[in-house]
Design an enzyme around this catalytic site. Structure first.
Site, PDB file in Angstrom:
ATOM      1  N   GLU A 194      23.414  -2.205 -53.320  1.00 10.71           N
ATOM      2  CA  GLU A 194      23.264  -0.357 -52.586  1.00 10.71           C
ATOM      3  C   GLU A 194      24.351  -1.087 -51.425  1.00 10.71           C
ATOM      4  O   GLU A 194      24.905  -2.130 -50.863  1.00 10.71           O
ATOM      5  CB  GLU A 194      21.772  -0.662 -52.441  1.00 10.71           C
ATOM      6  CG  GLU A 194      20.868  -0.845 -52.907  1.00 10.71           C
ATOM      7  CD  GLU A 194      19.563  -0.098 -52.103  1.00 10.71           C
ATOM      8  OE1 GLU A 194      19.060   0.549 -50.982  1.00 10.71           O
ATOM      9  OE2 GLU A 194      18.515  -0.505 -52.607  1.00 10.71           O
ATOM     10  N   GLY A 246      16.880  -7.716 -45.724  1.00  5.78           N
ATOM     11  CA  GLY A 246      15.104  -6.903 -46.327  1.00  5.78           C
ATOM     12  C   GLY A 246      15.982  -5.801 -47.200  1.00  5.78           C
ATOM     13  O   GLY A 246      16.312  -6.375 -48.033  1.00  5.78           O
ATOM     14  N   CYS A 302      14.714  -5.805 -52.790  1.00  7.88           N
ATOM     15  CA  CYS A 302      14.883  -6.014 -54.060  1.00  7.88           C
ATOM     16  C   CYS A 302      15.223  -7.372 -53.497  1.00  7.88           C
ATOM     17  O   CYS A 302      13.449  -8.595 -54.009  1.00  7.88           O
ATOM     18  CB  CYS A 302      16.539  -6.587 -54.548  1.00  7.88           C
ATOM     19  SG  CYS A 302      16.760  -5.007 -54.844  1.00  7.88           S
ATOM     20  N   LYS A 342      10.913  -9.005 -52.076  1.00 10.58           N
ATOM     21  CA  LYS A 342      10.552  -8.519 -53.423  1.00 10.58           C
ATOM     22  C   LYS A 342      10.852 -10.027 -54.562  1.00 10.58           C
ATOM     23  O   LYS A 342       9.742 -10.030 -55.025  1.00 10.58           O
ATOM     24  CB  LYS A 342      10.434  -6.664 -53.677  1.00 10.58           C
ATOM     25  CG  LYS A 342      10.016  -7.208 -55.768  1.00 10.58           C
ATOM     26  CD  LYS A 342      10.224  -5.361 -56.014  1.00 10.58           C
ATOM     27  CE  LYS A 342      11.437  -5.048 -55.647  1.00 10.58           C
ATOM     28  NZ  LYS A 342      11.718  -5.756 -57.532  1.00 10.58           N
ATOM     29  N   LYS A 359      20.807  -2.393 -44.981  1.00 13.25           N
ATOM     30  CA  LYS A 359      22.328  -2.981 -44.685  1.00 13.25           C
ATOM     31  C   LYS A 359      22.690  -1.552 -44.932  1.00 13.25           C
ATOM     32  O   LYS A 359      23.016  -0.525 -44.525  1.00 13.25           O
ATOM     33  CB  LYS A 359      22.106  -3.606 -46.516  1.00 13.25           C
ATOM     34  CG  LYS A 359      22.071  -2.489 -47.472  1.00 13.25           C
ATOM     35  CD  LYS A 359      22.304  -3.611 -48.272  1.00 13.25           C
ATOM     36  CE  LYS A 359      23.791  -3.671 -48.772  1.00 13.25           C
ATOM     37  NZ  LYS A 359      24.126  -4.138 -49.951  1.00 13.25           N
TER      38      LYS A 359
HETATM   39  C1  UGA Z   1      20.428  -7.718 -54.267  1.00 10.96           C
HETATM   40  C2  UGA Z   1      21.861  -8.100 -54.390  1.00 10.96           C
HETATM   41  O1  UGA Z   1      22.931  -8.743 -54.040  1.00 10.96           O
HETATM   42  C3  UGA Z   1      22.294  -7.709 -55.617  1.00 10.96           C
HETATM   43  O2  UGA Z   1      23.270  -8.600 -56.587  1.00 10.96           O
HETATM   44  C4  UGA Z   1      21.246  -6.689 -56.352  1.00 10.96           C
HETATM   45  O3  UGA Z   1      21.275  -6.620 -57.945  1.00 10.96           O
HETATM   46  C5  UGA Z   1      20.024  -6.106 -56.042  1.00 10.96           C
HETATM   47  O4  UGA Z   1      19.447  -7.091 -54.688  1.00 10.96           O
HETATM   48  C6  UGA Z   1      19.156  -6.072 -57.117  1.00 10.96           C
HETATM   49  O5  UGA Z   1      18.368  -6.967 -57.204  1.00 10.96           O
HETATM   50  O6  UGA Z   1      18.873  -4.461 -57.482  1.00 10.96           O
HETATM   51  P1  UGA Z   1      20.879  -5.383 -52.019  1.00 10.96           P
HETATM   52  O7  UGA Z   1      19.032  -5.698 -52.021  1.00 10.96           O
HETATM   53  O8  UGA Z   1      21.215  -4.096 -52.689  1.00 10.96           O
HETATM   54  O9  UGA Z   1      21.150  -6.068 -53.314  1.00 10.96           O
HETATM   55  O10 UGA Z   1      21.279  -5.789 -50.875  1.00 10.96           O
HETATM   56  P2  UGA Z   1      22.671  -6.853 -50.403  1.00 10.96           P
HETATM   57  O11 UGA Z   1      23.283  -6.541 -50.414  1.00 10.96           O
HETATM   58  O12 UGA Z   1      22.232  -8.270 -51.265  1.00 10.96           O
HETATM   59  O13 UGA Z   1      21.663  -7.139 -48.991  1.00 10.96           O
HETATM   60  C7  UGA Z   1      20.174  -7.456 -48.712  1.00 10.96           C
HETATM   61  C8  UGA Z   1      19.752  -7.917 -48.230  1.00 10.96           C
HETATM   62  O14 UGA Z   1      20.940  -9.016 -46.991  1.00 10.96           O
HETATM   63  C9  UGA Z   1      19.994  -7.162 -46.908  1.00 10.96           C
HETATM   64  O15 UGA Z   1      19.443  -6.829 -45.701  1.00 10.96           O
HETATM   65  C10 UGA Z   1      21.420  -7.781 -45.723  1.00 10.96           C
HETATM   66  O16 UGA Z   1      21.476  -7.146 -44.697  1.00 10.96           O
HETATM   67  C11 UGA Z   1      20.856  -8.767 -46.115  1.00 10.96           C
HETATM   68  N1  UGA Z   1      21.881 -10.001 -45.610  1.00 10.96           N
HETATM   69  C12 UGA Z   1      22.940  -9.840 -46.718  1.00 10.96           C
HETATM   70  C13 UGA Z   1      22.254 -10.905 -44.509  1.00 10.96           C
HETATM   71  O17 UGA Z   1      21.235 -11.155 -43.887  1.00 10.96           O
HETATM   72  N2  UGA Z   1      23.142 -11.781 -44.996  1.00 10.96           N
HETATM   73  C14 UGA Z   1      24.059 -11.999 -45.466  1.00 10.96           C
HETATM   74  O18 UGA Z   1      25.567 -12.423 -45.349  1.00 10.96           O
HETATM   75  C15 UGA Z   1      24.076 -10.845 -46.562  1.00 10.96           C
END
Ligand code: UGA
Length: 478
Positions: A194, A296, A299, A302, A359
């Site tokens: 996202e 959070g 994805c 869950k 995010k």
């Molecule tokens: C995640 C995966 O990254 C995607 O590859 C996947 O397609 C998607 O889930 C899904 O299953 O549909 P998304 O949930 O959009 O994508 O967001 P991310 O960018 O992965 O971040 C997830 C959470 O981790 C956020 O709350 C972000 O702030 C946190 N995060 C991310 C951290 O705390 N530290 C980091 O280094 C990276």
């Protein structure tokens, strides 16, 4: 030229094969992009997927049973914020993209059906697959010719087999025992993030296709052939596991670095430099090592629980992932403790909270750690002045009964007015570029607690803030 091959034998017996000429015409329609595609579920995965396909020249039905959502799409309005999404919708609406609430019609007209429906979690952590089953039954009832059913929603392993079985069963009932169905099921997990969804679709790192027939493989190769990225062909369950394993592994990286951050906090070391130092090793990699208040969104939390549940169902105790989840749960508590130890009593304190989305780049607040922090502070009787560039209009206007006061502010400066502490909860890049001298002037006490390590400790200290972050020493303490 690819020839049709025998489809796998299902528990209910062999499938009738499409005649070679029928299959030939199916492939001809696919190659010339005359075949229609139905994308079922117009959420954060389905809508960008449908528009991405439309942009590649396909004619795509975007299907959802929620009528107001379809009306919104028909009016050219994106139902959620995603950079470039509304522009793409306006460009392809009525040209390659056709929003529709009639699932039966879409299935009948389509040769390829992408399933992008929600797979929410049950209280046990197990994935609720009822929307997938409903779609499979609808497909069975509208199987008027060869179809490839592509599962894109994140689902536990063996869901594709259940889709296959369900379609056979219900199609058989429809046709009074005679099996004349002709279809394949494939698993094509989506890895889009996202906030950068369109970029993830146009330039993916890889495309994974789980297939168990040459026909499915041939169609998927046509759909994804023009992308410049590796195409990994696997079995069905393998593809399903790849998606859960990828999300769980990334979650594990985040929980790992968060524990390192706690250690750095105690010892006085710098977690950002530790992440840089370990990330330079290509076996580890630099990404997803950003310490903070935890992960959070819809994805990671869950999918992690669903993967733990799946492992348990098969007698595998994936205790490593249970700990990943437990560490993540504690992040908010630890952060609130940091705020408490800086401010002492929280009751009646005015606190500015910057960032509510889970995010940056999205208005999505599902399982947002930022909201958990805000709620925890409200429960302690604090007065919150919150800001988010995109998420505010979607949030409830009033705090839960018995909690402190919550005001949504038009700008970060308004949020900072009279505050005794300012918290950074979502790492929106815009916050980095704020006029921090002005914020300093607006605040009652210049206390800055950065839950995302967005700002530079030296700079903030020079501007006169007491600056606290996650796993990084205060300025001058290095
Ligand atoms: C995640 C995966 O990254 C995607 O590859 C996947 O397609 C998607 O889930 C899904 O299953 O549909 P998304 O949930 O959009 O994508 O967001 P991310 O960018 O992965 O971040 C997830 C959470 O981790 C956020 O709350 C972000 O702030 C946190 N995060 C991310 C951290 O705390 N530290 C980091 O280094 C990276």
């Amino acid at each position: 030229m690819l020839q049709p091959v025998s489809a796998p034998v299902s528990p209910e017996g062999p499938v009738l094969q499409a005649a070679a000429d029928t299959w030939g015409s199916v492939m001809e329609q696919i190659r010339s992009k005359q075949a229609r595609i139905a994308v079922v579920g117009m959420g954060h995965v389905g809508l960008p997927t449908a528009l991405g396909l439309a942009a590649q020249g396909w004619r795509v039905f975007g299907v959802d049973s929620y009528l107001p959502l379809i009306s919104l799409l028909q009016a050219g309005k994106a139902p959620f914020y995603e950079l470039g999404l509304e522009g793409l919708l306006l460009e392809y609406l009525g040209k390659g993209f056709f929003p529709l609430d009639n699932l039966n019609q879409a299935i009948r007209e389509a040769t390829v059906v992408f399933l992008c429906v929600g797979t929410p979690q049950k209280s046990s952590g197990e994935a609720d697959l009822s929307q997938v089953e409903t779609a499979a039954r609808a497909i069975a009832q509208n199987l008027n010719g060869y179809k490839l059913i592509i599962e894109k929603s994140t689902v536990p392993a063996i869901t594709a087999q259940w889709i296959d079985r369900t379609i056979r069963r219900f199609a058989r009932n429809e046709q009074q025992g005679k099996v004349t169905v002709d279809f394949d099921v494939a698993s094509n997990p989506e890895f889009l993030q996202e906030g950068v969804a369109l970029q993830s679709i146009r330039q993916p790192d890889r495309v994974v296709c789980g297939v168990d027939s040459e026909r499915a493989r041939a169609i998927l190769e046509e759909i994804y052939g023009s992308l410049r990225c590796p195409l990994l062909i696997t079995g069905l369950s393998t593809a399903e596991i790849i998606k859960h394993a990828a999300n769980s592994f990334l979650s594990m990286k985040i929980s790992f670095i968060n524990m390192v951050a706690d250690l750095c906090d105690s010892i006085g070391a710098d977690v950002s430099q530790v992440a840089e130092g370990i990330g330079m090793d290509p076996r580890i990699g630099r990404r997803f090592l950003q310490a903070g208040i935890g992960f959070g969104g819809y994805c990671f939390p869950k999918d992690l629980r669903a993967f733990i549940f799946l492992a348990q169902e098969y007698g595998v105790d994936f205790s490593l992932l249970k700990e990943v989840e437990a560490i993540n749960q504690r992040r908010v508590e630890l952060f609130v403790k940091k705020v408490r130890s800086a401010l002492w009593v929280l009751r009646d304190k005015t606190i500015a909270a910057l960032g509510l989305a889970f995010k940056p780049g999205t208005d999505d607040t599902r399982e947002s750690p930022s909201l958990r922090v805000v709620n925890a502070l409200l429960q302690e009787g604090a007065t919150l002045r919150a800001h988010d560039p995109k998420a505010m209009p979607l949030l409830p206007k009033a705090p839960p009964p018995g909690a402190g006061h919550l005001t949504y502010c038009d700008s970060p400066y308004a949020a900072a007015a009279g505050a005794q502490a300012l918290l950074i909860l979502t790492d929106w890049p815009d916050y980095r570029r704020l006029d921090w001298q002005r914020i300093h002037r607006e605040m009652d006490l210049p206390l800055l607690v950065d839950g995302r390590n967005l700002l530079d400790p030296e700079t903030m200290s020079r501007l006169g803030f007491e600056y606290i972050s996650v796993g990084r020493p205060k300025a001058g303490a290095r």
